[in-house]
Design an enzyme around this catalytic site. Structure first.
Site, PDB file in Angstrom:
ATOM      1  N   HIS A   1      40.644  43.275  35.828  1.00 23.77           N
ATOM      2  CA  HIS A   1      40.459  42.573  34.666  1.00 23.77           C
ATOM      3  C   HIS A   1      39.612  43.618  33.988  1.00 23.77           C
ATOM      4  CE1 HIS A   1      37.499  41.273  37.477  1.00 23.77           C
ATOM      5  NE2 HIS A   1      37.082  41.706  36.723  1.00 23.77           N
TER       6      HIS A   1
HETATM    7  C1  T46 Z   1      34.259  42.550  38.687  1.00 22.95           C
HETATM    8  C2  T46 Z   1      34.617  42.961  40.107  1.00 22.95           C
HETATM    9  C3  T46 Z   1      33.878  44.277  40.736  1.00 22.95           C
HETATM   10  C4  T46 Z   1      31.617  33.294  39.929  1.00 22.95           C
HETATM   11  O1  T46 Z   1      31.907  31.863  40.137  1.00 22.95           O
HETATM   12  N1  T46 Z   1      30.591  33.858  39.753  1.00 22.95           N
HETATM   13  C5  T46 Z   1      30.522  35.126  39.654  1.00 22.95           C
HETATM   14  O2  T46 Z   1      29.340  35.744  39.499  1.00 22.95           O
HETATM   15  C6  T46 Z   1      31.685  36.119  39.903  1.00 22.95           C
HETATM   16  C7  T46 Z   1      31.540  37.455  39.664  1.00 22.95           C
HETATM   17  C8  T46 Z   1      32.918  35.237  40.216  1.00 22.95           C
HETATM   18  N2  T46 Z   1      32.875  34.124  40.451  1.00 22.95           N
HETATM   19  C9  T46 Z   1      33.940  33.415  40.563  1.00 22.95           C
HETATM   20  C10 T46 Z   1      35.088  33.526  39.739  1.00 22.95           C
HETATM   21  C11 T46 Z   1      36.479  33.425  40.599  1.00 22.95           C
HETATM   22  O3  T46 Z   1      36.902  32.014  40.854  1.00 22.95           O
HETATM   23  O4  T46 Z   1      34.565  33.878  42.007  1.00 22.95           O
HETATM   24  C12 T46 Z   1      36.061  34.084  41.968  1.00 22.95           C
HETATM   25  C13 T46 Z   1      36.435  35.371  42.239  1.00 22.95           C
HETATM   26  O5  T46 Z   1      36.083  36.227  41.004  1.00 22.95           O
HETATM   27  P1  T46 Z   1      37.064  37.560  40.635  1.00 22.95           P
HETATM   28  O6  T46 Z   1      38.473  37.099  40.775  1.00 22.95           O
HETATM   29  O7  T46 Z   1      36.913  37.690  39.283  1.00 22.95           O
HETATM   30  O8  T46 Z   1      36.577  38.573  41.655  1.00 22.95           O
HETATM   31  P2  T46 Z   1      36.805  40.144  41.776  1.00 22.95           P
HETATM   32  O9  T46 Z   1      36.371  40.796  42.712  1.00 22.95           O
HETATM   33  O10 T46 Z   1      38.296  40.180  41.311  1.00 22.95           O
HETATM   34  O11 T46 Z   1      35.956  40.531  40.426  1.00 22.95           O
HETATM   35  C14 T46 Z   1      34.506  40.495  40.632  1.00 22.95           C
HETATM   36  C15 T46 Z   1      34.018  40.364  39.176  1.00 22.95           C
HETATM   37  O12 T46 Z   1      34.614  38.864  38.677  1.00 22.95           O
HETATM   38  C16 T46 Z   1      34.322  41.309  38.291  1.00 22.95           C
HETATM   39  O13 T46 Z   1      33.273  41.141  36.955  1.00 22.95           O
HETATM   40  O14 T46 Z   1      34.170  43.547  37.821  1.00 22.95           O
HETATM   41  O15 T46 Z   1      34.128  41.855  41.022  1.00 22.95           O
END
Ligand code: T46
Length: 132
Positions: A49
């Protein structure tokens, strides 16, 4: 697109290891949120993303992982594997994290609190965002 920022490392003169410190001048934003990725299986893929306005600073606290960065035109890849070298990701960059080593921990300092509306999770929508 790849901006590695060196974090000061204080090597203990008595052999007690290292200490690194991130103070506010190290990153070009005010830190509003800290989160971390850990227990990531080696075949897992994270990210996939871009953010519209968020700045982030990724620090490999332990182990290593690869970050693929896309600005809509160019693709770059960097391996993060030193706890005193972090990666600054500015807004409008698509990122993918992969190839996590066993025990890898990715600490993320972020400029804003969590806001799903700041995410672009579809690559075609990202291309459209970049072409505006
Ligand atoms: C990025 C990479 C390096 C939250 O509720 N609060 C938060 O602060 C974050 C970061 C995520 N979430 C929830 C949203 C999703 O339901 O945790 C779940 C997993 O998030 P996501 O699929 O976005 O995780 P990554 O590892 O793919 O991405 C994260 C960050 O979202 C993103 O900004 O750059 O780590």
């Amino acid at each position: 697109m790849i901006k590695i920022i060196e974090i000061p490392k204080i090597k203990d003169p008595e052999g007690r290891g290292n200490l690194s410190v991130v103070e506010k001048d190290i990153v070009p934003f005010d830190i509003k949120r800290v989160y971390y990725l850990y227990d990531v299986p080696s075949d897992a893929y994270r990210g996939g993303h871009a953010h519209k306005a968020l700045y982030q600073f990724l620090i490999p606290l332990s182990g290593s992982f690869d970050v693929i960065l896309k600005d809509g035109t160019n693709i770059n890849s960097v391996t993060l594997n030193k706890p005193n070298k972090g990666l600054l990701i500015v807004p409008g960059i698509w990122r993918e994290l992969e190839n996590f080593s066993s025990g890898a921990v990715c600490l993320v300092l972020a400029s804003e609190v969590y806001d799903e509306a700041d995410y672009i999770r579809d690559y075609n929508a990202f291309k459209l965002f970049k072409s505006r």
